[in-house]
Motif scaffolding. Structure first.
Motif, PDB file in Angstrom:
ATOM      1  N   LYS A 279      68.758  57.505 -29.218  1.00  0.00           N
ATOM      2  CA  LYS A 279      69.417  56.855 -30.355  1.00  0.00           C
ATOM      3  C   LYS A 279      68.617  55.618 -30.754  1.00  0.00           C
ATOM      4  O   LYS A 279      68.869  54.518 -30.298  1.00  0.00           O
ATOM      5  CB  LYS A 279      70.852  56.503 -29.972  1.00  0.00           C
ATOM      6  CG  LYS A 279      71.678  57.738 -29.626  1.00  0.00           C
ATOM      7  CD  LYS A 279      73.075  57.367 -29.139  1.00  0.00           C
ATOM      8  CE  LYS A 279      73.880  58.621 -28.790  1.00  0.00           C
ATOM      9  NZ  LYS A 279      75.225  58.302 -28.276  1.00  0.00           N
ATOM     10  N   GLU A 311      67.028  61.141 -32.425  1.00  0.00           N
ATOM     11  CA  GLU A 311      67.865  60.936 -33.608  1.00  0.00           C
ATOM     12  C   GLU A 311      67.834  59.469 -34.031  1.00  0.00           C
ATOM     13  O   GLU A 311      67.224  58.630 -33.381  1.00  0.00           O
ATOM     14  CB  GLU A 311      69.309  61.349 -33.312  1.00  0.00           C
ATOM     15  CG  GLU A 311      69.944  60.585 -32.161  1.00  0.00           C
ATOM     16  CD  GLU A 311      71.338  61.085 -31.818  1.00  0.00           C
ATOM     17  OE1 GLU A 311      72.185  61.079 -32.714  1.00  0.00           O
ATOM     18  OE2 GLU A 311      71.556  61.481 -30.655  1.00  0.00           O
ATOM     19  N   ARG A 315      69.846  56.051 -38.579  1.00  0.00           N
ATOM     20  CA  ARG A 315      71.143  56.441 -39.121  1.00  0.00           C
ATOM     21  C   ARG A 315      71.653  55.250 -39.928  1.00  0.00           C
ATOM     22  O   ARG A 315      71.643  54.119 -39.445  1.00  0.00           O
ATOM     23  CB  ARG A 315      72.142  56.785 -38.013  1.00  0.00           C
ATOM     24  CG  ARG A 315      73.521  57.128 -38.588  1.00  0.00           C
ATOM     25  CD  ARG A 315      74.514  57.587 -37.548  1.00  0.00           C
ATOM     26  NE  ARG A 315      75.829  57.776 -38.161  1.00  0.00           N
ATOM     27  CZ  ARG A 315      76.893  58.238 -37.525  1.00  0.00           C
ATOM     28  NH1 ARG A 315      76.800  58.565 -36.245  1.00  0.00           N
ATOM     29  NH2 ARG A 315      78.037  58.384 -38.143  1.00  0.00           N
ATOM     30  N   TYR A 336      65.634  67.406 -30.147  1.00  0.00           N
ATOM     31  CA  TYR A 336      65.575  66.846 -31.493  1.00  0.00           C
ATOM     32  C   TYR A 336      66.861  67.173 -32.225  1.00  0.00           C
ATOM     33  O   TYR A 336      67.287  68.328 -32.275  1.00  0.00           O
ATOM     34  CB  TYR A 336      64.373  67.405 -32.268  1.00  0.00           C
ATOM     35  CG  TYR A 336      64.288  66.918 -33.699  1.00  0.00           C
ATOM     36  CD1 TYR A 336      64.153  65.560 -33.987  1.00  0.00           C
ATOM     37  CD2 TYR A 336      64.342  67.819 -34.760  1.00  0.00           C
ATOM     38  CE1 TYR A 336      64.072  65.106 -35.299  1.00  0.00           C
ATOM     39  CE2 TYR A 336      64.257  67.385 -36.071  1.00  0.00           C
ATOM     40  CZ  TYR A 336      64.122  66.024 -36.343  1.00  0.00           C
ATOM     41  OH  TYR A 336      64.054  65.586 -37.647  1.00  0.00           O
ATOM     42  N   ALA A 337      67.488  66.128 -32.780  1.00  0.00           N
ATOM     43  CA  ALA A 337      68.719  66.321 -33.542  1.00  0.00           C
ATOM     44  C   ALA A 337      68.476  66.156 -35.036  1.00  0.00           C
ATOM     45  O   ALA A 337      68.757  67.051 -35.831  1.00  0.00           O
ATOM     46  CB  ALA A 337      69.792  65.342 -33.061  1.00  0.00           C
ATOM     47  N   TYR A 338      67.946  64.986 -35.440  1.00  0.00           N
ATOM     48  CA  TYR A 338      67.654  64.730 -36.849  1.00  0.00           C
ATOM     49  C   TYR A 338      66.806  63.467 -36.945  1.00  0.00           C
ATOM     50  O   TYR A 338      66.627  62.733 -35.968  1.00  0.00           O
ATOM     51  CB  TYR A 338      68.942  64.573 -37.663  1.00  0.00           C
ATOM     52  CG  TYR A 338      69.780  63.369 -37.284  1.00  0.00           C
ATOM     53  CD1 TYR A 338      69.570  62.129 -37.879  1.00  0.00           C
ATOM     54  CD2 TYR A 338      70.790  63.460 -36.312  1.00  0.00           C
ATOM     55  CE1 TYR A 338      70.333  61.021 -37.517  1.00  0.00           C
ATOM     56  CE2 TYR A 338      71.544  62.350 -35.959  1.00  0.00           C
ATOM     57  CZ  TYR A 338      71.314  61.137 -36.562  1.00  0.00           C
ATOM     58  OH  TYR A 338      72.060  60.037 -36.205  1.00  0.00           O
ATOM     59  N   GLY A 341      69.905  59.855 -40.749  1.00  0.00           N
ATOM     60  CA  GLY A 341      71.344  60.079 -40.737  1.00  0.00           C
ATOM     61  C   GLY A 341      71.971  59.436 -41.954  1.00  0.00           C
ATOM     62  O   GLY A 341      71.869  58.225 -42.161  1.00  0.00           O
ATOM     63  N   LYS A 368      70.588  64.591 -41.747  1.00  0.00           N
ATOM     64  CA  LYS A 368      71.898  64.874 -41.168  1.00  0.00           C
ATOM     65  C   LYS A 368      72.957  64.173 -41.999  1.00  0.00           C
ATOM     66  O   LYS A 368      72.909  62.963 -42.194  1.00  0.00           O
ATOM     67  CB  LYS A 368      71.959  64.373 -39.720  1.00  0.00           C
ATOM     68  CG  LYS A 368      73.352  64.415 -39.081  1.00  0.00           C
ATOM     69  CD  LYS A 368      73.873  65.820 -38.899  1.00  0.00           C
ATOM     70  CE  LYS A 368      75.232  65.812 -38.205  1.00  0.00           C
ATOM     71  NZ  LYS A 368      75.799  67.171 -38.089  1.00  0.00           N
TER      72      LYS A 368
END
Length: 436
Positions: A279, A311, A315, A336-338, A341, A368
C-alpha cells in the motif's frame, strides 16, 4: 533487436552518458557547477507542480549557519528537528541512520509475550465476532506506544532534510510532516518502518481476520507546500515475502511509504523511486473527510519510478492529482492489484505515463474504481504502445465502468517528456544518489 527495443536501449544509453543531473536540470550549468551544488539551499522551481503554487516551497534554504546540522544518529535527527522551532533549518543526513537500532525487543513492555498473544487470540479460541481485548492486547498496545514515541520524528515548518552523497538515508523512522508549511525532503534512501507489534483484528476482511500495522515512511498530514524529491522509498531488508503468517494471514508489518492526508495541500512528488511495497501512497485517507479534504489534496507526481508496487500508486480521494511522466513497472513474480485508485470525489489527471506490464497482466488492471469519480487518462503507453486505459478497463471490467473527464487541466507542469522515452529517463535518474 527490434525498433522498439533499440529505441529504449538508445534512450537508456543516452541517459547514462549525459548524466541524470543534466537531464533533470535541463542540460544547464557546467560540470563544476553541478559538483558544487548545495542541495540544502535548493528550492522547488516555478511551475513545478502543485508544490510551486502561491508562495512555493523553499524549505530551509534561508537557514543561517547556526541552523545547519549534519546528523549521523536518529537522536541527532530528532534533536535537530526540535532545535530552533520553525526557524529555517537544513538537516543533512550523513550515512545510514537506524531508528530501531536496538531491535523490537527494546520497545516491548514487561509481560508482553507474542506466543501467548497467539494462543489467546487464536480464532479457534477467540472466534471472529469481537475485537481482541485482555491482558496481552493491553501489553501489545503499550509496547506499540513505546515504538510510536521512538520512531516518529516531527518535522517543523521551513525545513529541508537532505541526504549527503549517494548512499545516505533512514531505516525504520517515520517522518511526520504534520500541520506545518514549507518542507523539503530530498536525496534520502528511506526504508519503510516495520511495526514491531501488529494488532490481530479477527473481525477484519469479512470476518476472516487480518493483521493491521501502523507507521508510514513519510506522512504529510494537514501540511502545505511540501516537496518530496529524488528519494528511494522501499521495504528494503523486510519485503513482504519475508514476513511469516499466523492464523492463515500474513503478519503484515508495513503500512504506507508516502501518505498525503487530512487536508494536506500543494505537494510535489518528483523523481522518487518507490519499490517493493504493497500500500504505497494514499492521498486522502477517508471517504468521510470531505469537510477537511474538499478543495485540498492538490498533489503533483512526476518522473517517479514505481517498481514492484502492489497498489495505491496512488489511491486518491477528493484531490486534484496530476500524475505525468511516471514509470510503473509490474514485475513478473509480484502480486499486483492496481496502480491508480479512483476514490470519492477524486479528480485524477493521469497522462503521459509509461507502464511496463508482464505477460498475463492486462492494462485494464492499472485502474481501480472505488467511487464514481471521472478521471482524465490520455497519452499513456503500455509496453511501448499507446493505450486508452479507461477504454480497456471498461471493456474488461464492465462492473466498474469509469467516466472520462477530470474537469480540470494542470498548468503547473515542467517539461513533459514523451512517454515512450520515460523508461529510459526515469529508470536511470529517479531515486536517491542522482543529486550531487
Amino acid at each position: 533487436m527490434n525498433a522498439q527495443m533499440w529505441h529504449g536501449h538508445a534512450i537508456r544509453r543516452a541517459a547514462v552518458l549525459i548524466g541524470c543531473t543534466a537531464l533533470v536540470l535541463g542540460l544547464t550549468g557546467t560540470a563544476a557547477e553541478a559538483r558544487s551544488r548545495d542541495l540544502g539551499r535548493e528550492v522547488l522551481g516555478g511551475a513545478d507542480g502543485w508544490g510551486s503554487e502561491g508562495s512555493g516551497t523553499t524549505g530551509g534554504s534561508a537557514a543561517d549557519a547556526a541552523h545547519v546540522y549534519t546528523v549521523t544518529t536518529w537522536a541527532e535527527v530528532k534533536a535537530a528537528l526540535r532545535d530552533g522551532g520553525s526557524a529555517p533549518k537544513i538537516i543533512k543526513v550523513k550515512g545510514v541512520i537506524d531508528a530501531v537500532s536496538e531491535g523490537c525487543d527494546a520497545f516491548a513492555v514487561e509481560g508482553y509475550d507474542f506466543q501467548q498473544y497467539l494462543k489467546d487470540y487464536d480464532p479457534a479460541v477467540w472466534g471472529h465476532d469481537n475485537p481482541v481485548s485482555g491482558e496481552q492486547e493491553d501489553l501489545r498496545a503499550a509496547s506499540a506506544a513505546n515504538q510510536d514515541k521512538e520512531i516518529k520524528a516531527s518535522v517543523p515548518a521551513n525545513t529541508t532534510i537532505v541526504g549527503v552523497g549517494k548512499a545516505s538515508g533512514i531505516r525504520g523512522g517515520s517522518l511526520q510532516i504534520k500541520a506545518v508549511d514549507n518542507v523539503i525532503v530530498r536525496n534520502l534512501t528511506l526504508e519503510a518502518p516495520i511495526d514491531c507489534f501488529p494488532q490481530w483484528d479477527p473481525t477484519d476482511d469479512n470476518k476472516t481476520g487480518a493483521w493491521n500495522s501502523e507507521y508510514d515512511g513519510v506522512v504529510v498530514y494537514g501540511s502545505t507546500h511540501v516537496w518530496v524529491d529524488h528519494n528511494a522509498l522501499t521495504d528494503g531488508r523486510y519485503p513482504d515475502s519475508s514476513l511469516p503468517s499466523y492464523f492463515g494471514k500474513v503478519f503484515q508489518q508495513h503500512d504506507g511509504l508516502l501518505d498525503i492526508v487530512r487536508g494536506a495541500n500543494h505537494v510535489t512528488v518528483s523523481w522518487n523511486d518507490f519499490e517493493d511495497h504493497d500500500k504505497t501512497m494514499l492521498i486522502g485517507n477517508s471517504d468521510s473527510a470531505g469537510s477537511t479534504d474538499s478543495g485540498k489534496l492538490k498533489v503533483t507526481l512526476h518522473h517517479n519510478l514505481f517498481r514492484g508496487i502492489v497498489e495505491r500508486a496512488p489511491r486518491v480521494r477528493f484531490g486534484q492529482v496530476d500524475s505525468y511522466n511516471n514509470h510503473f513497472v509490474v514485475t513478473g513474480d509480484q502480486s499486483y492489484a492496481y496502480t491508480f485508485g479512483v476514490g470519492k470525489e477524486s479528480q485524477l489527471y493521469a497522462t503521459d505515463n509509461a507502464f511496463s506490464l508482464p505477460s498475463g497482466v492486462s492494462a485494464a488492471k492499472t485502474l481501480k474504481k472505488w467511487n464514481e469519480s471521472p478521471l482524465t487518462a490520455a497519452n499513456n503507453y503500455v509496453n511501448g504502445k499507446l493505450t486508452d486505459l479507461i477504454a480497456v478497463h471498461n471493456a474488461e471490467i464492465p462492473g466498474e465502468t469509469l467516466q472520462s473527464g477530470a474537469g480540470w487541466t494542470p498548468t503547473l507542469r515542467t517539461k513533459v517528456d514523451p512517454p515512450q522515452a520515460i523508461p529510459g529517463i526515469v529508470d536511470h535518474c529517479a531515486g536517491a544518489g542522482h543529486l550531487r
